[in-house]
Write a protein that holds these residues in place. Structure first.
Motif, PDB file in Angstrom:
ATOM      1  N   SER A  94      18.870  91.452  97.943  1.00  0.00           N
ATOM      2  CA  SER A  94      18.790  89.421  97.484  1.00  0.00           C
ATOM      3  C   SER A  94      17.291  90.612  96.069  1.00  0.00           C
ATOM      4  CB  SER A  94      18.229  88.873  97.717  1.00  0.00           C
ATOM      5  OG  SER A  94      17.733  88.267  97.017  1.00  0.00           O
ATOM      6  N   LEU A  95      16.695  91.308  96.871  1.00  0.00           N
ATOM      7  CA  LEU A  95      16.131  92.224  95.756  1.00  0.00           C
ATOM      8  C   LEU A  95      16.445  93.253  94.898  1.00  0.00           C
ATOM      9  CD1 LEU A  95      12.976  92.208  94.618  1.00  0.00           C
ATOM     10  CD2 LEU A  95      12.222  93.292  96.221  1.00  0.00           C
ATOM     11  N   ALA A  96      16.877  93.890  95.150  1.00  0.00           N
ATOM     12  CA  ALA A  96      17.833  94.990  94.412  1.00  0.00           C
ATOM     13  C   ALA A  96      18.871  94.359  93.138  1.00  0.00           C
ATOM     14  CB  ALA A  96      18.522  95.983  95.368  1.00  0.00           C
ATOM     15  N   GLU A  97      19.277  93.097  93.828  1.00  0.00           N
ATOM     16  CA  GLU A  97      20.328  92.455  93.167  1.00  0.00           C
ATOM     17  C   GLU A  97      19.309  91.670  92.200  1.00  0.00           C
ATOM     18  OE1 GLU A  97      24.272  89.208  93.220  1.00  0.00           O
ATOM     19  OE2 GLU A  97      22.918  90.013  94.715  1.00  0.00           O
ATOM     20  N   SER A  98      18.704  91.308  92.482  1.00  0.00           N
ATOM     21  CA  SER A  98      17.871  90.564  91.522  1.00  0.00           C
ATOM     22  C   SER A  98      16.717  91.226  89.925  1.00  0.00           C
ATOM     23  CB  SER A  98      16.575  89.701  91.621  1.00  0.00           C
ATOM     24  OG  SER A  98      17.239  88.949  92.590  1.00  0.00           O
ATOM     25  N   LEU A  99      16.657  92.894  90.642  1.00  0.00           N
ATOM     26  CA  LEU A  99      15.826  93.670  89.451  1.00  0.00           C
ATOM     27  C   LEU A  99      17.447  93.936  89.146  1.00  0.00           C
ATOM     28  CD1 LEU A  99      13.647  95.537  91.959  1.00  0.00           C
ATOM     29  CD2 LEU A  99      13.509  93.638  90.791  1.00  0.00           C
ATOM     30  N   GLN A 100      18.454  94.274  89.515  1.00  0.00           N
ATOM     31  CA  GLN A 100      18.899  94.856  88.332  1.00  0.00           C
ATOM     32  C   GLN A 100      19.705  94.306  87.317  1.00  0.00           C
ATOM     33  OE1 GLN A 100      20.574  98.080  88.060  1.00  0.00           O
ATOM     34  NE2 GLN A 100      19.088  98.600  88.922  1.00  0.00           N
ATOM     35  N   LYS A 101      19.521  92.604  87.372  1.00  0.00           N
ATOM     36  CA  LYS A 101      19.825  91.622  86.809  1.00  0.00           C
ATOM     37  C   LYS A 101      18.945  91.167  85.342  1.00  0.00           C
ATOM     38  CE  LYS A 101      23.448  89.294  89.782  1.00  0.00           C
ATOM     39  NZ  LYS A 101      23.369  87.760  90.236  1.00  0.00           N
ATOM     40  N   ILE A 102      17.752  91.620  85.120  1.00  0.00           N
ATOM     41  CA  ILE A 102      16.341  91.568  84.378  1.00  0.00           C
ATOM     42  C   ILE A 102      16.971  92.303  83.315  1.00  0.00           C
ATOM     43  CG2 ILE A 102      14.356  92.227  83.707  1.00  0.00           C
ATOM     44  CD1 ILE A 102      13.808  92.496  87.325  1.00  0.00           C
ATOM     45  N   ASP A 103      16.883  91.493  82.660  1.00  0.00           N
ATOM     46  CA  ASP A 103      17.657  92.238  81.006  1.00  0.00           C
ATOM     47  C   ASP A 103      16.235  93.451  80.304  1.00  0.00           C
ATOM     48  OD1 ASP A 103      19.495  90.087  80.590  1.00  0.00           O
ATOM     49  OD2 ASP A 103      17.732  88.684  79.487  1.00  0.00           O
ATOM     50  N   GLY A 104      16.873  94.179  79.997  1.00  0.00           N
ATOM     51  CA  GLY A 104      16.727  95.876  79.899  1.00  0.00           C
ATOM     52  C   GLY A 104      15.822  96.666  80.690  1.00  0.00           C
ATOM     53  N   ILE A 105      16.212  96.224  81.945  1.00  0.00           N
ATOM     54  CA  ILE A 105      15.622  96.927  82.990  1.00  0.00           C
ATOM     55  C   ILE A 105      15.084  98.211  83.255  1.00  0.00           C
ATOM     56  CG2 ILE A 105      17.354  96.909  84.216  1.00  0.00           C
ATOM     57  CD1 ILE A 105      14.989  96.845  86.231  1.00  0.00           C
ATOM     58  N   ASP A 106      16.987  98.857  82.357  1.00  0.00           N
ATOM     59  CA  ASP A 106      16.695 100.275  81.615  1.00  0.00           C
ATOM     60  C   ASP A 106      15.828 101.062  80.880  1.00  0.00           C
ATOM     61  OD1 ASP A 106      17.837  98.481  79.768  1.00  0.00           O
ATOM     62  OD2 ASP A 106      19.886 100.009  79.229  1.00  0.00           O
ATOM     63  N   LYS A 107      14.610 100.115  80.344  1.00  0.00           N
ATOM     64  CA  LYS A 107      13.236 100.264  79.063  1.00  0.00           C
ATOM     65  C   LYS A 107      12.991 101.778  80.219  1.00  0.00           C
ATOM     66  CE  LYS A 107      14.810  97.359  76.071  1.00  0.00           C
ATOM     67  NZ  LYS A 107      14.379  95.786  75.135  1.00  0.00           N
ATOM     68  N   LEU A 108      12.344 100.749  81.016  1.00  0.00           N
ATOM     69  CA  LEU A 108      11.669 101.135  82.034  1.00  0.00           C
ATOM     70  C   LEU A 108      11.936 103.354  82.528  1.00  0.00           C
ATOM     71  CD1 LEU A 108      11.619  98.761  84.906  1.00  0.00           C
ATOM     72  CD2 LEU A 108      10.009  98.734  83.337  1.00  0.00           C
ATOM     73  N   ARG A 109      11.126 103.771  82.126  1.00  0.00           N
ATOM     74  CA  ARG A 109      11.679 105.233  81.882  1.00  0.00           C
ATOM     75  C   ARG A 109      11.652 105.376  83.736  1.00  0.00           C
ATOM     76  NH1 ARG A 109       8.808 109.874  83.897  1.00  0.00           N
ATOM     77  NH2 ARG A 109       6.501 108.690  84.259  1.00  0.00           N
ATOM     78  N   VAL A 110      11.165 104.882  84.919  1.00  0.00           N
ATOM     79  CA  VAL A 110      11.181 104.585  86.476  1.00  0.00           C
ATOM     80  C   VAL A 110      11.942 103.716  86.855  1.00  0.00           C
ATOM     81  CG1 VAL A 110      10.268 105.434  88.520  1.00  0.00           C
ATOM     82  CG2 VAL A 110       9.128 106.760  86.365  1.00  0.00           C
ATOM     83  N   ALA A 111      13.399 104.244  87.387  1.00  0.00           N
ATOM     84  CA  ALA A 111      13.681 103.007  88.646  1.00  0.00           C
ATOM     85  C   ALA A 111      12.941 102.743  89.053  1.00  0.00           C
ATOM     86  CB  ALA A 111      14.698 103.445  88.700  1.00  0.00           C
ATOM     87  N   PRO A 112      12.642 101.106  89.448  1.00  0.00           N
ATOM     88  CA  PRO A 112      11.953 100.498  90.885  1.00  0.00           C
ATOM     89  C   PRO A 112      12.800 100.769  92.024  1.00  0.00           C
ATOM     90  CG  PRO A 112      12.666  98.840  89.250  1.00  0.00           C
ATOM     91  CD  PRO A 112      13.532  99.861  88.634  1.00  0.00           C
ATOM     92  N   LYS A 113      12.202 101.402  93.258  1.00  0.00           N
ATOM     93  CA  LYS A 113      12.090 101.982  94.184  1.00  0.00           C
ATOM     94  C   LYS A 113      12.050 100.396  94.925  1.00  0.00           C
ATOM     95  CE  LYS A 113      11.617 105.829  97.162  1.00  0.00           C
ATOM     96  NZ  LYS A 113      10.841 107.085  98.085  1.00  0.00           N
ATOM     97  N   VAL A 114      13.433 100.669  95.787  1.00  0.00           N
ATOM     98  CA  VAL A 114      13.371  99.376  96.537  1.00  0.00           C
ATOM     99  C   VAL A 114      13.654  99.740  98.439  1.00  0.00           C
ATOM    100  CG1 VAL A 114      13.843  97.080  97.572  1.00  0.00           C
ATOM    101  CG2 VAL A 114      14.121  97.738  95.368  1.00  0.00           C
ATOM    102  N   LEU A 115      12.507  99.498  98.951  1.00  0.00           N
ATOM    103  CA  LEU A 115      12.463 100.077 100.366  1.00  0.00           C
ATOM    104  C   LEU A 115      12.789  98.981 101.472  1.00  0.00           C
ATOM    105  CD1 LEU A 115       9.197 102.628 100.891  1.00  0.00           C
ATOM    106  CD2 LEU A 115      12.039 103.343 100.146  1.00  0.00           C
ATOM    107  N   CYS A 116      13.926  99.761 102.863  1.00  0.00           N
ATOM    108  CA  CYS A 116      13.760  97.937 103.430  1.00  0.00           C
ATOM    109  C   CYS A 116      12.794  99.409 104.981  1.00  0.00           C
ATOM    110  CB  CYS A 116      14.650  98.238 104.149  1.00  0.00           C
ATOM    111  SG  CYS A 116      15.048  97.059 104.976  1.00  0.00           S
ATOM    112  N   THR A 117      11.218  98.792 104.996  1.00  0.00           N
ATOM    113  CA  THR A 117      10.218  99.769 106.410  1.00  0.00           C
ATOM    114  C   THR A 117       9.778  98.431 106.389  1.00  0.00           C
ATOM    115  OG1 THR A 117      10.662 101.569 104.890  1.00  0.00           O
ATOM    116  CG2 THR A 117       8.770 101.376 107.053  1.00  0.00           C
ATOM    117  N   GLU A 118       9.351  98.608 108.017  1.00  0.00           N
ATOM    118  CA  GLU A 118       8.950  97.646 108.857  1.00  0.00           C
ATOM    119  C   GLU A 118       7.236  98.103 108.326  1.00  0.00           C
ATOM    120  OE1 GLU A 118       7.213  93.903 110.832  1.00  0.00           O
ATOM    121  OE2 GLU A 118       9.730  95.051 111.096  1.00  0.00           O
ATOM    122  N   VAL A 119       6.158  97.469 108.260  1.00  0.00           N
ATOM    123  CA  VAL A 119       5.232  98.213 107.568  1.00  0.00           C
ATOM    124  C   VAL A 119       3.940  97.506 109.255  1.00  0.00           C
ATOM    125  CG1 VAL A 119       3.197  97.694 106.100  1.00  0.00           C
ATOM    126  CG2 VAL A 119       5.031  96.957 105.017  1.00  0.00           C
ATOM    127  N   GLY A 120       4.002  98.707 109.212  1.00  0.00           N
ATOM    128  CA  GLY A 120       2.701  99.376 110.173  1.00  0.00           C
ATOM    129  C   GLY A 120       1.243  99.700 109.864  1.00  0.00           C
TER     130      GLY A 120
END
Length: 376
Positions: A94-120
């Motif tokens: 859901s987050l990845a889909e929401s991020l891609q829908k942000i207007d102007g997301i391609d203006k970010l030089r580095v695309a945001p990274k989305v991880l699915c990890t259990e934080v230890g």
């Protein structure tokens, strides 16, 4: 399980998002202003428990607010490295889909990274892409799992690295004496400290418990190099007790001052203009509970005692006194004006040579205050 951030009462969630996003805005401006001097080629934002991207009513959560701020500022868009993590695959999708829908997301030089990890307990490997650059981190776990001193130490390790984390006071308070979650308490407070805490808390009342637990947390963080800590409390719906807190950690007084102003502005009540640094849904129903403590009277006495026999500027007084207090800059100016009008201090320039604003004399940062020696 979806992040509790998105299941809470909506206004409390929005206050949390506002505090984090406003600080990111101010923090990034300070970092960019220093970019040419240091220099700074990258800035990082890390959210370890990011959630699905939007609240249940469709309003924006912190990840979207942060990225929209970056997109609107070209210098930030060219530097930002954003990393979002969540252990729930549905949240991540859901987050990845929401991020891609942000207007102007391609203006970010580095695309945001989305991880699915259990934080230890040791999440340092998650920060490899942000090593060596100023980083602002938001740690918002469900309960206490995933929150540890090691993680906090990792995210504030270098210059310009600040952190806000969610401290679920209700669950942590209950977990301190629960052997089944002993390893989580050890990870957060340290084995020796939590053992001392258990002994101390055996006969403490609820108010004493809260103050003691937050003080122990502050000391544990200071031992790791976190010079400044600011908690913002959230009360239960009936206003009776603290349910959880947002805790800000920084090593720099400027970061502390900026966040103090932000949290003051989000406070649901003031007493003599002194912010409560808490949000309580019950405040609007209980207006007579406030303006009873007269905290400015306490501030007046404290200043007269601490600075007896000295002459300092308003700014120097504020910097030397405000850390660890609820007082903000306007409180100091108000009290210094009052002390001058009562003849208890001497100001330079005096009141009749200072401009007025909204019918009151100003007390500028450079205005000097001379305090008398202590009697006797």
């Amino acid at each position: 399980m979806a992040n509790a951030f998105f299941d809470e009462q909506r206004d409390q969630s929005l206050v949390k998002a506002a505090i984090v996003s406003k600080y990111f805005d101010a923090w990034s401006r300070v970092m960019i202003a220093n970019a040419n001097r240091l220099p700074i080629s990258r800035l990082a934002y890390i959210d370890l428990f990011a959630g699905p991207g939007r609240y249940k009513d469709g309003s924006k959560s912190t990840p979207l607010m942060v990225l929209e701020r970056a997109i609107a500022e070209p210098e930030l868009a060219s530097r930002l490295v954003a990393m979002f993590n969540d252990a729930d695959p549905e949240n991540v999708a859901s987050l990845a889909e929401s991020l891609q829908k942000i207007d102007g997301i391609d203006k970010l030089r580095v695309a945001p990274k989305v991880l699915c990890t259990e934080v230890g307990i040791d999440a340092t490997t998650m920060f490899q892409n942000t090593q060596g650059c100023p980083t602002f981190s938001f740690i918002d776990p469900f309960g206490y799992k995933g929150l540890s001193r090691g993680i906090i130490q990792s995210v504030i390790r270098e210059w310009g690295c600040d952190c806000v984390f969610f401290f679920n006071y209700s669950r942590i308070n209950a977990g301190i004496n629960n052997d089944s979650v002993r390893h989580h308490m050890d990870a957060l407070f340290g084995r020796e400290r939590i053992a001392r805490m258990r002994a101390h808390l055996q006969n403490a009342n609820p108010v004493e418990r809260e103050a003691f637990i937050l003080e122990e947390l502050a000391q544990a963080l200071q031992e790791m190099g976190a010079t400044y800590m600011l908690p913002f409390r959230f009360r239960r719906p009936d206003g009776s007790r603290t349910s959880h807190a947002l805790v800000f950690v920084t090593k720099h007084p400027l970061g502390y001052s900026i966040m103090k102003g932000i949290m003051a502005g989000e406070s649901s009540t003031e007493d003599q203009g002194v912010p409560s640094f808490e949000y309580s849904p019950a405040d609007a129903r209980c207006p007579l509970l406030f303006s009873l403590n007269r905290p400015l009277d306490t501030l007046s006495g404290s200043l007269m005692d601490k600075f007896a026999g000295r002459t300092l500027s308003m700014k120097a007084i504020f910097d030397a006194h405000n850390v660890g207090t609820p007082f903000i800059e306007r409180n100091y100016k108000q009290v210094l004006n009052q002390l001058e009008s009562e003849g208890k201090i001497v100001a330079n320039p005096p009141a009749d040579r200072r401009p007025s604003r909204n019918g009151e004399r100003t007390f500028a940062d450079k205005t000097l205050a001379t305090f008398p020696q202590k009697a006797g």
